[in-house]
Design a protein around this motif. Structure first.
Motif, mmCIF file in Angstrom:
data_model
loop_
_atom_site.group_PDB
_atom_site.id
_atom_site.type_symbol
_atom_site.label_atom_id
_atom_site.label_comp_id
_atom_site.label_asym_id
_atom_site.label_seq_id
_atom_site.Cartn_x
_atom_site.Cartn_y
_atom_site.Cartn_z
ATOM 1 N N LYS A 2 17.287 22.794 40.993
ATOM 2 C CA LYS A 2 16.339 22.483 40.522
ATOM 3 C C LYS A 2 16.290 21.756 39.170
ATOM 4 O O LYS A 2 17.258 21.765 38.399
ATOM 5 N N ALA A 3 15.312 20.919 38.996
ATOM 6 C CA ALA A 3 15.819 19.776 37.955
ATOM 7 C C ALA A 3 15.787 20.641 36.373
ATOM 8 O O ALA A 3 16.370 20.180 34.843
ATOM 9 N N GLU A 4 14.870 21.899 36.385
ATOM 10 C CA GLU A 4 14.388 22.326 35.185
ATOM 11 C C GLU A 4 15.634 23.033 35.103
ATOM 12 O O GLU A 4 15.463 23.793 33.584
ATOM 13 N N ARG A 5 16.172 23.240 35.609
ATOM 14 C CA ARG A 5 17.886 24.129 35.572
ATOM 15 C C ARG A 5 18.533 23.943 34.833
ATOM 16 O O ARG A 5 19.654 24.319 34.718
ATOM 17 N N ILE A 6 18.366 22.129 35.002
ATOM 18 C CA ILE A 6 19.938 21.037 34.400
ATOM 19 C C ILE A 6 19.756 21.602 32.885
ATOM 20 O O ILE A 6 18.825 21.165 32.128
ATOM 21 N N PRO A 7 20.726 21.640 32.077
ATOM 22 C CA PRO A 7 20.058 21.386 30.388
ATOM 23 C C PRO A 7 20.803 20.565 29.900
ATOM 24 O O PRO A 7 21.948 19.894 29.740
ATOM 25 N N ASP A 88 18.595 24.935 25.479
ATOM 26 C CA ASP A 88 18.779 24.127 26.434
ATOM 27 C C ASP A 88 19.302 25.025 27.306
ATOM 28 O O ASP A 88 18.851 25.269 28.392
ATOM 29 N N VAL A 89 20.550 25.722 26.757
ATOM 30 C CA VAL A 89 21.268 26.189 28.181
ATOM 31 C C VAL A 89 20.452 27.456 28.216
ATOM 32 O O VAL A 89 20.119 27.616 28.859
ATOM 33 N N GLY A 95 15.263 29.817 33.333
ATOM 34 C CA GLY A 95 14.255 28.876 34.400
ATOM 35 C C GLY A 95 13.416 28.131 34.236
ATOM 36 O O GLY A 95 11.890 27.377 34.631
ATOM 37 N N ARG A 96 13.049 27.842 32.695
ATOM 38 C CA ARG A 96 12.058 27.277 32.217
ATOM 39 C C ARG A 96 12.041 25.213 32.353
ATOM 40 O O ARG A 96 13.047 25.048 31.786
ATOM 41 N N PRO A 97 10.745 25.424 32.189
ATOM 42 C CA PRO A 97 11.159 23.599 32.016
ATOM 43 C C PRO A 97 10.883 23.512 30.404
ATOM 44 O O PRO A 97 10.536 24.115 29.386
ATOM 45 N N TYR A 98 11.163 21.942 30.438
ATOM 46 C CA TYR A 98 10.698 21.997 28.788
ATOM 47 C C TYR A 98 9.419 22.067 28.746
ATOM 48 O O TYR A 98 8.601 21.710 29.113
ATOM 49 N N PRO A 99 9.333 21.795 26.899
ATOM 50 C CA PRO A 99 8.035 21.491 26.678
ATOM 51 C C PRO A 99 7.226 20.640 26.280
ATOM 52 O O PRO A 99 7.705 19.438 26.767
#
Length: 127
Positions: A2-7, A88-89, A95-99
């Motif tokens: 998932k995109a949110e899992r990429i730091p 970020d890592v 598995g959290r999205p960016y704020p």
């Protein structure tokens, strides 16, 4: 994945450090020449990033004092970069999205004031 899992902050931080190190080696070896700042050449006023190349060269040579002279704000941001990358890592691992970016006019005004303050500082110092 998932995109949110990429730091992305950590990935781009490492990519920036690697490309910066390569560019610095090329500069020091005389294989790369950088043109002078076009805005300063045309107007005599430095741009927002004036001093960053000299900052990187001083930093690459281990001259922290010289690096701080050329761009003090970049030194502060470089000191905060490992913390941002670790955050970020961890965020990606969990598995959290960016704020969301702050919508507060005060937060945006503070960011703008820091940018304009740095620009004014560099202009006054003649960098």
């Amino acid at each position: 994945m998932k995109a949110e899992r990429i730091p992305w902050v950590a990935v781009m931080g490492l990519a920036g450090a690697g490309s910066g190190a390569l560019g610095l080696r090329l500069l020091q070896g005389g294989l790369l020449r950088l043109p002078p700042c076009p805005l300063k050449g045309l107007t005599g006023v430095p741009c927002l990033t004036c001093g960053l190349t000299r900052w990187a060269v001083a930093l690459g040579g281990g001259d922290w004092r010289g690096a701080f002279h050329w761009h003090p704000v970049a030194c502060v941001l470089l000191g905060l970069a490992p913390l941002a990358m670790l955050w970020d890592v961890r965020r990606a691992w969990m598995g959290r999205p960016y704020p969301e970016l702050p919508q507060s006019p005060w937060a945006r005004g503070a960011a703008l004031a820091i940018l304009l303050g740095t620009w004014a500082l560099q202009a006054v110092r003649g960098i």
